[in-house]
Design an enzyme around this catalytic site. Structure first.
Site, PDB file in Angstrom:
ATOM      1  N   CYS A   2     -10.533  51.530   4.355  1.00 26.34           N
ATOM      2  CA  CYS A   2     -10.649  51.849   5.776  1.00 26.34           C
ATOM      3  C   CYS A   2     -10.012  53.224   6.028  1.00 26.34           C
ATOM      4  CB  CYS A   2      -9.965  50.848   6.682  1.00 26.34           C
ATOM      5  SG  CYS A   2     -10.547  49.169   6.476  1.00 26.34           S
ATOM      6  N   ARG A  27     -13.740  56.037   2.439  1.00 27.73           N
ATOM      7  CA  ARG A  27     -12.753  54.952   2.404  1.00 27.73           C
ATOM      8  C   ARG A  27     -13.334  53.621   2.864  1.00 27.73           C
ATOM      9  NH1 ARG A  27      -7.260  57.063   2.475  1.00 27.73           N
ATOM     10  NH2 ARG A  27      -6.646  54.979   3.103  1.00 27.73           N
ATOM     11  N   TRP A  74     -13.748  48.899   5.868  1.00 28.57           N
ATOM     12  CA  TRP A  74     -14.164  48.190   4.661  1.00 28.57           C
ATOM     13  C   TRP A  74     -13.659  46.768   4.877  1.00 28.57           C
ATOM     14  CZ3 TRP A  74     -11.744  45.557   0.609  1.00 28.57           C
ATOM     15  CH2 TRP A  74     -12.545  45.296  -0.505  1.00 28.57           C
ATOM     16  N   ASN A  98      -5.568  49.713   9.033  1.00 26.50           N
ATOM     17  CA  ASN A  98      -5.894  49.567   7.604  1.00 26.50           C
ATOM     18  C   ASN A  98      -4.915  48.575   7.020  1.00 26.50           C
ATOM     19  OD1 ASN A  98      -7.573  51.686   8.024  1.00 26.50           O
ATOM     20  ND2 ASN A  98      -6.413  53.164   6.788  1.00 26.50           N
ATOM     21  N   GLY A  99      -5.376  47.715   6.112  1.00 28.20           N
ATOM     22  CA  GLY A  99      -4.467  46.768   5.469  1.00 28.20           C
ATOM     23  C   GLY A  99      -4.788  45.331   5.853  1.00 28.20           C
ATOM     24  N   GLU A 478     -16.189  52.137 -19.608  1.00 34.87           N
ATOM     25  CA  GLU A 478     -16.398  53.020 -18.464  1.00 34.87           C
ATOM     26  C   GLU A 478     -17.900  53.186 -18.171  1.00 34.87           C
ATOM     27  OE1 GLU A 478     -14.752  54.075 -16.137  1.00 34.87           O
ATOM     28  OE2 GLU A 478     -15.747  55.862 -15.375  1.00 34.87           O
ATOM     29  N   LYS A 482     -19.712  52.197 -14.655  1.00 35.83           N
ATOM     30  CA  LYS A 482     -20.497  53.158 -13.859  1.00 35.83           C
ATOM     31  C   LYS A 482     -21.874  52.577 -13.541  1.00 35.83           C
ATOM     32  CE  LYS A 482     -18.029  55.349 -12.755  1.00 35.83           C
ATOM     33  NZ  LYS A 482     -16.690  55.769 -13.002  1.00 35.83           N
ATOM     34  N   GLU A 485     -21.624  49.633 -10.934  1.00 40.54           N
ATOM     35  CA  GLU A 485     -21.240  49.973  -9.560  1.00 40.54           C
ATOM     36  C   GLU A 485     -22.280  50.827  -8.841  1.00 40.54           C
ATOM     37  OE1 GLU A 485     -17.875  53.298 -10.767  1.00 40.54           O
ATOM     38  OE2 GLU A 485     -17.767  52.445  -8.774  1.00 40.54           O
ATOM     39  N   HIS A 501     -18.530  37.393 -32.209  1.00 39.72           N
ATOM     40  CA  HIS A 501     -17.647  36.305 -31.794  1.00 39.72           C
ATOM     41  C   HIS A 501     -18.085  35.687 -30.467  1.00 39.72           C
ATOM     42  CE1 HIS A 501     -15.117  37.246 -35.141  1.00 39.72           C
ATOM     43  NE2 HIS A 501     -15.094  38.518 -34.762  1.00 39.72           N
ATOM     44  N   LYS A 601     -13.740  54.433  -1.702  1.00 42.03           N
ATOM     45  CA  LYS A 601     -13.111  55.366  -2.638  1.00 42.03           C
ATOM     46  C   LYS A 601     -11.633  55.071  -2.836  1.00 42.03           C
ATOM     47  CE  LYS A 601     -13.177  59.057  -5.206  1.00 42.03           C
ATOM     48  NZ  LYS A 601     -13.752  58.813  -6.535  1.00 42.03           N
TER      49      LYS A 601
HETATM   50  C1  F6R Z   1     -14.885  53.440 -10.420  1.00 45.82           C
HETATM   51  C2  F6R Z   1     -13.746  53.828  -9.623  1.00 45.82           C
HETATM   52  C3  F6R Z   1     -12.653  52.849  -9.439  1.00 45.82           C
HETATM   53  C4  F6R Z   1     -11.294  53.567  -9.375  1.00 45.82           C
HETATM   54  C5  F6R Z   1     -10.186  52.557  -9.013  1.00 45.82           C
HETATM   55  C6  F6R Z   1      -8.824  53.202  -9.005  1.00 45.82           C
HETATM   56  O1  F6R Z   1     -15.813  54.471 -10.530  1.00 45.82           O
HETATM   57  O2  F6R Z   1     -13.692  54.903  -9.093  1.00 45.82           O
HETATM   58  O3  F6R Z   1     -12.661  51.876 -10.429  1.00 45.82           O
HETATM   59  O4  F6R Z   1     -11.033  54.157 -10.600  1.00 45.82           O
HETATM   60  O5  F6R Z   1     -10.457  52.010  -7.759  1.00 45.82           O
HETATM   61  O6  F6R Z   1      -8.767  54.241  -8.082  1.00 45.82           O
HETATM   62  P1  F6R Z   1      -7.652  55.364  -8.183  1.00 45.82           P
HETATM   63  O7  F6R Z   1      -7.934  56.148  -9.415  1.00 45.82           O
HETATM   64  O8  F6R Z   1      -7.809  56.171  -6.938  1.00 45.82           O
HETATM   65  O9  F6R Z   1      -6.338  54.655  -8.259  1.00 45.82           O
END
Ligand code: F6R
Length: 606
Positions: A2, A27, A74, A98-99, A478, A482, A485, A501, A601
């Site tokens: 948020c 956010r 969010w 927020n929270g 990773e 990607k 998501e 396994h 984000k």
């Molecule tokens: C995936 C992604 C998330 C962040 C995670 C941690 O593409 O961006 O998995 O890596 O939410 O975020 P930060 O790095 O801001 O602590």
């Protein structure tokens, strides 16, 4: 999660609030809203979905008022719709939050008994009515102090009052909050990024503090309601812009920026003349550090896992890694001689911050590897290693991942050198190799066409797997993250050697499987694992590095070659095609690449 903005000005604020909300959409973006004060009224406009929906709302155009608050949400409590969107208002108070308020159910019951009516399913509305209730008997500052003491959980708040129309109250516990200073106006924001287009003069609130913002004055208070003084900081300016430029998406721009961001990181930490690594002002002697624990979430956790391989390669340190949301609730036996490293792009991730806080309370040595140097994690760690990537706006982390890996690689090398565990020539050779990394990334970025073609197969499949061993295993994780998501395709990252396994049972005719098999010390083993999945019908996209030797295996569906470098730098190059695979998959599906569904984000809720 948020985003909050508040502006107290001598001119109408709704257009500036909308502009800031657009910036804050990273956010949260399931609803947006704004409340202003004018002519003795609280004017509230809210919409489901993006800020653009709010902007199209007829009422916004007529929204008067020189003071106002805005929010992008969010969802945590209550589905994303316009009723649950913030701000939430009573007859005299309007709040953005927020929270999560953990005791909202009990507080709500009590407030209903006192005659308060609730309209939404949110926990936030409790705060509105609590303030209204407390204002019946006390003055503003006391009412705020009392309300904050009644709340359990985490929050950043912006509050405006119908009957005190010249101010905004901001308060925080657990979730970050900043105030900004402008000409004849002052601001409240959930992070400095929200305020950056308006001011570079910022003050951060600490936990349990609150502030009262008027257009030409800001006062700060501690948890007892006592006035306190706080420092004004000047924000650093970033030469990497937060605009999309000619790119269709921020993610595309951020992928292409990687040669530059890696170069900046290298220039910051490498001393070319002495072929050495500079970690200025490192506060501890190397002998004081016997073990390392790296902590992060999501992509940042993957860079921690990657770092484990490098630290183990270059040092004899005992290296542990942890997912922040697990670490914070486990019974940890803290070790005095351990260095705790917190990896986070935003520096605001609630779980990572809580893990840091736990280490601080246990008086541990803490180090932050962050992109946002003004962030809470950076400010509250003993030592900060910035990754120098510039703003990362796309929700899926790309350039920050490479940035985190780079700094952790550099740190691992430096520790190896300080502990005399890496031979001097080898150390300097690795520093030399680093210098070529930006140009190798640039060349690897040209893999575009092959990846675009391959991405359709992943989109049509019901699931996919990403396999790697050793240095390539964290990259496989990773790559899978990607893809899931961005293109909402089920993707699983696995150590290639583990397939037999259990997961081998998933392989069926035509299932796309990415195999990361660079010509490193794991190569032959990985190729054997690849043959096992091909034999069971998998459609293998092999990613390896350029070599004069052909790959000896039949029935590989597609091969993509990245540039060549030393084994431990190959993960940087292997990441590029995987970022592009996820990007093109989502592009073909027409999904919202920079704002994938259900995500945000900056994850400031636990
Ligand atoms: C995936 C992604 C998330 C962040 C995670 C941690 O593409 O961006 O998995 O890596 O939410 O975020 P930060 O790095 O801001 O602590």
């Amino acid at each position: 999660m948020c985003g909050i903005i508040g502006i107290s000005s001598d001119k109408p604020v709704s257009a500036s609030i909308i502009n800031s909300l657009k910036k804050l959409e990273y956010r949260g973006y399931d609803s947006a809203g704004i409340a202003t004060l004018s002519d003795g009224n609280i004017n509230e406009v809210k919409s489901k979905g993006r800020v653009s929906n709010l902007e199209r709302n007829f009422d916004i155009k007529n929204l008067k008022g020189n003071i106002g608050i805005g929010h992008v949400r969010w969802a945590t409590h209550g589905i994303p719709n316009s009723v649950n969107a913030h701000p939430h208002s009573s007859h005299n108070v309007s709040v953005v939050h927020n929270g999560i308020i953990e005791n909202s159910t009990i507080l709500k019951k009590d407030l209903i008994n006192k005659g308060h009516n609730f309209k939404s399913q949110t926990d936030t509305e409790v705060i509105v009515h609590l303030i209204t209730e407390n204002l019946k008997t006390t003055e503003l500052e006391e009412a705020i102090t009392k309300t904050l003491n009644q709340l359990q959980g985490s929050f950043a708040l912006g509050v405006v009052f119908k009957d005190i129309p010249d101010l905004i109250v901001g308060a925080r516990r657990g979730s970050p909050l900043a105030v900004g200073y402008g000409p004849n106006e002052n601001y409240l924001g959930s992070d400095s990024y929200a305020l950056k287009s308006m001011t570079n003069k910022i003050t951060y609130l600490n936990d349990s503090e609150f502030c009262i913002i008027k257009k030409n004055q800001i006062n700060f208070f501690n948890d007892k309601g006592k006035k306190i003084n706080k420092k004004i900081l000047e924000l650093s300016s970033n030469e990497l812009s937060s605009e999309k430029g000619d790119f269709k998406h921020f993610m595309a721009k951020e992928i292409e920026e990687q040669p530059t961001t890696v170069k900046t990181g290298i220039n910051e930490y490498i001393d070319n003349v002495n072929k050495d690594i500079n970690i200025f002002n490192f506060p501890w002697k190397i002998e004081e550090i016997k073990s390392i624990t790296l902590i992060g979430c999501g992509t940042a956790y993957h860079s921690c896992l990657m770092a484990k391989y490098w630290f183990e390669e270059f040092t004899s340190l005992d290296v542990n890694i942890d997912i922040a949301s697990e670490f914070r609730y486990r019974k940890i036996r803290f070790k005095k001689e351990s260095l705790y490293i917190f990896v986070s792009q935003s520096g605001e991730t609630a779980d990572t911050y809580a893990a840091l806080d736990l280490c601080k309370k246990n008086k541990m040595k803490t180090c932050a590897v962050v992109n946002v140097i003004e962030s809470s994690i950076a400010r509250d760690s003993n030592f900060v290693l910035p990754i120098h990537c510039g703003p990362e706006i796309g929700v899926a982390s790309t350039k920050a991942f490479l940035g985190q890996m780079l700094i952790l690689y550099i740190l691992a090398l430096k520790f190896g050198s300080l502990k005399n565990e890496i031979e001097k020539n080898n150390y300097q050779e690795k520093i030399n190799d680093l210098k070529n990394l930006p140009s190798l990334i640039e060349k690897t970025l040209l893999v575009d066409n092959d990846i675009q073609n391959a991405s359709s197969t992943f989109n049509d499949a019901k699931g996919s797997m990403f396999l790697g061993r050793g240095f390539s295993y964290p990259i496989a994780l990773e790559g899978a993250l990607k893809l899931k998501e961005l293109s909402y395709v089920h993707a699983e990252g696995y150590p290639a050697g583990e397939m037999k396994h259990g997961p081998l049972a998933l392989i069926e005719e035509g299932m796309p499987v990415v195999v990361l098999a660079p010509r490193d010390s794991y190569y032959k083993k990985t190729i054997s694992n690849m043959q096992e999945v091909i034999a069971r019908g998998a459609k293998v996209l092999l990613i390896t590095n350029k070599s004069k030797d052909e790959v000896i295996s039949e029935n590989i569906w597609e091969t993509i070659e990245v540039e060549n470098t030393n084994d431990d730098l190959l993960p940087f190059l292997l990441t590029i095609p995987l970022q592009k695979l996820a990007y093109y998959s989502a592009l073909k599906k027409g999904y919202d690449i920079d704002k994938p569904r259900n995500l945000a984000k900056s994850v400031t809720v636990e």
